[in-house]
Design a protein around this motif. Structure first.
Motif, PDB file in Angstrom:
ATOM      1  N   CYS A  64     -27.309   1.973   0.767  1.00  0.00           N
ATOM      2  CA  CYS A  64     -27.055   3.388   0.538  1.00  0.00           C
ATOM      3  C   CYS A  64     -25.640   3.740   0.977  1.00  0.00           C
ATOM      4  O   CYS A  64     -25.203   3.319   2.051  1.00  0.00           O
ATOM      5  CB  CYS A  64     -28.068   4.252   1.294  1.00  0.00           C
ATOM      6  SG  CYS A  64     -29.790   3.989   0.783  1.00  0.00           S
ATOM      7  N   ARG A  99     -28.308   9.274   4.041  1.00  0.00           N
ATOM      8  CA  ARG A  99     -29.124   8.940   5.217  1.00  0.00           C
ATOM      9  C   ARG A  99     -30.599   9.238   4.974  1.00  0.00           C
ATOM     10  O   ARG A  99     -31.480   8.459   5.351  1.00  0.00           O
ATOM     11  CB  ARG A  99     -28.622   9.734   6.424  1.00  0.00           C
ATOM     12  CG  ARG A  99     -29.142   9.233   7.781  1.00  0.00           C
ATOM     13  CD  ARG A  99     -29.410  10.387   8.728  1.00  0.00           C
ATOM     14  NE  ARG A  99     -30.531  11.171   8.261  1.00  0.00           N
ATOM     15  CZ  ARG A  99     -31.803  10.873   8.548  1.00  0.00           C
ATOM     16  NH1 ARG A  99     -32.111   9.820   9.283  1.00  0.00           N
ATOM     17  NH2 ARG A  99     -32.783  11.619   8.072  1.00  0.00           N
ATOM     18  N   ALA A 102     -32.062   6.613   2.821  1.00  0.00           N
ATOM     19  CA  ALA A 102     -32.209   5.378   3.594  1.00  0.00           C
ATOM     20  C   ALA A 102     -33.416   5.442   4.519  1.00  0.00           C
ATOM     21  O   ALA A 102     -34.185   4.470   4.623  1.00  0.00           O
ATOM     22  CB  ALA A 102     -30.935   5.107   4.392  1.00  0.00           C
ATOM     23  N   LEU A 114     -27.001   1.356   5.464  1.00  0.00           N
ATOM     24  CA  LEU A 114     -26.297   2.593   5.160  1.00  0.00           C
ATOM     25  C   LEU A 114     -24.833   2.446   5.525  1.00  0.00           C
ATOM     26  O   LEU A 114     -24.498   2.073   6.651  1.00  0.00           O
ATOM     27  CB  LEU A 114     -26.912   3.760   5.939  1.00  0.00           C
ATOM     28  CG  LEU A 114     -26.201   5.120   5.830  1.00  0.00           C
ATOM     29  CD1 LEU A 114     -26.221   5.632   4.394  1.00  0.00           C
ATOM     30  CD2 LEU A 114     -26.837   6.135   6.780  1.00  0.00           C
ATOM     31  N   THR A 116     -21.772   4.837   5.909  1.00  0.00           N
ATOM     32  CA  THR A 116     -21.417   6.236   6.026  1.00  0.00           C
ATOM     33  C   THR A 116     -20.238   6.359   6.973  1.00  0.00           C
ATOM     34  O   THR A 116     -19.695   5.348   7.450  1.00  0.00           O
ATOM     35  CB  THR A 116     -22.632   7.056   6.530  1.00  0.00           C
ATOM     36  OG1 THR A 116     -22.314   8.452   6.450  1.00  0.00           O
ATOM     37  CG2 THR A 116     -23.011   6.691   7.965  1.00  0.00           C
TER      38      THR A 116
END
Length: 384
Positions: A64, A99, A102, A114, A116
């Motif tokens: 993700c 998030r 995920a 993830l 990010t």
């Protein structure tokens, strides 16, 4: 002991520790390094291993890409009155489209990572800890010094419907094409890549370019809408994109016009399909979901109704829907009818929960859904 049993023992050792070295395998099994290399080459030919990293097919994660925020939700206790103070009930939870998807996937039992951007504040440390405790691999995420983490503040009415939301997410502009390139070894291991439109335009364009160049030989790419303003991050050419998930408002922004009727929505879906995406899903709130039955510009467009619910809070319902769709793509190829049935189920559960990610979500929910009576057949529109 036969070579076959040695090979199976070697496979079992790799399953228990995919990072084990060839020397450790040789020592454990009493084999030479060359014999170990021969067995590994055979397992790769059989597609029981995927390359030199000994990545097992059933352990490849969903990757993700997107936001991980601290969400503040303020729900009015009475009808909102503008221009004055309103009594509210407020909560702080972990959010962000990437998030949320995920965490839902982790609750559904999939390996998930993830990528990010997090600030060096208390919120960033809490987001990291919570994600790791939920089973999300955060090792590739970007940590920014002297930066606050992303925040999202939603004002809900007394029924839990969103009236207004404000997002402070400039730090995601740091998820640049250069950052994506630096994480290429991790991204290459993904079974499915899911990107939310908090990523900047150039990064989304880079992901689409990679997908086009791979020509179907890399992990499928799914892009999920975030908001109408963030639709500006979606390039015009969608060739290479496996699936685009939007809501009705985001679809209106994409085609630059209002869509007051279902026929208008249908025509807009057809317009987006002509931009190159293989499959398309458009959620329409209480009206259910439209999805492509097939692939490409000539695919039929089908409809499934929403499930009856008593909503508590709308936050996160669309992310739960997207997670169920991605779970389905991971397991069942590109059957969007089944994927949307599962998505509607998880969205309904989330709507009936005060949490952004319902704690009741698990893979068993979807298994039970599949074992229940078949849902109504989708309605196929006439092709244009």
């Amino acid at each position: 002991m036969t070579d076959l049993s040695k090979k199976e023992q070697l496979y079992a050792l790799i399953r228990s520790n995919p990072f084990i070295s060839q020397q450790e395998l040789a020592t454990s099994l009493g084999l030479s390094r060359s014999a170990v290399a021969g067995h590994i080459a055979g397992l790769i030919r059989e597609r029981r291993l995927l390359g030199r990293a000994y990545v097992l097919p059933d352990s490849r994660p969903v990757l993700c890409l997107g936001a991980a925020n601290l969400d503040r939700k303020m729900r009015t206790l009475a009808t909102l009155q503008m221009g004055t103070s309103n009594p509210v009930r407020s909560t702080e939870v972990f959010g962000g489209v990437g998030r949320n998807i995920a965490e839902n996937l982790a609750r559904l039992g999939l390996p998930v990572a993830l990528l990010t951007a997090l600030g060096d504040d208390a919120a960033g440390h809490a987001l990291q800890t919570h994600a790791e405790e939920a089973g999300i691999d955060m090792r590739g995420s970007l940590h920014l010094a002297n930066t606050g983490s992303g925040t999202y503040t939603a004002v809900l009415d007394e029924q839990g419907e969103m009236l207004l939301a404000m997002a402070n997410m400039q730090l995601y502009e740091q998820l640049t094409p250069a950052f994506l390139h630096s994480r290429q070894p991790q991204r290459a291991q993904a079974a499915l890549t899911v990107c939310d439109l908090n990523l900047p335009h150039d990064s989304v364009a880079a992901l689409l370019d990679e997908a086009r160049q791979a020509d179907g030989h890399a992990a499928p790419l799914v892009i999920v809408g975030v908001s109408q303003p963030k639709m500006a991050h979606l390039p015009q050419d969608l060739a290479g994109l496996q699936l685009l998930i939007l809501n009705r408002g985001e679809l209106e922004t994409r085609v630059a016009r209002a869509l007051p009727t279902q026929a208008d929505v249908h025509l807009a879906c057809r317009e987006v399909l002509r931009q190159g995406v293989r499959q398309l899903i458009v959620t329409i709130g209480g009206g259910g979901v439209l999805f492509t039955d097939g692939e490409g510009a000539d695919a039929a467009i089908a409809h499934l109704p929403a499930l009856a619910v008593n909503p508590v809070d709308v936050t996160g319902a669309g992310d739960a829907f997207s997670a169920a769709v991605c779970w389905s793509l991971y397991h069942d190829s590109h059957d969007l009818k089944l994927a949307c049935r599962r998505g509607l189920k998880l969205a309904a559960m989330t709507l009936e929960s005060s949490a952004t990610v319902s704690p009741l979500i698990s893979a068993s929910v979807l298994v039970e859904l599949d074992n229940a009576a078949a849902a109504p057949s989708p309605i196929l529109y006439q092709q244009d």
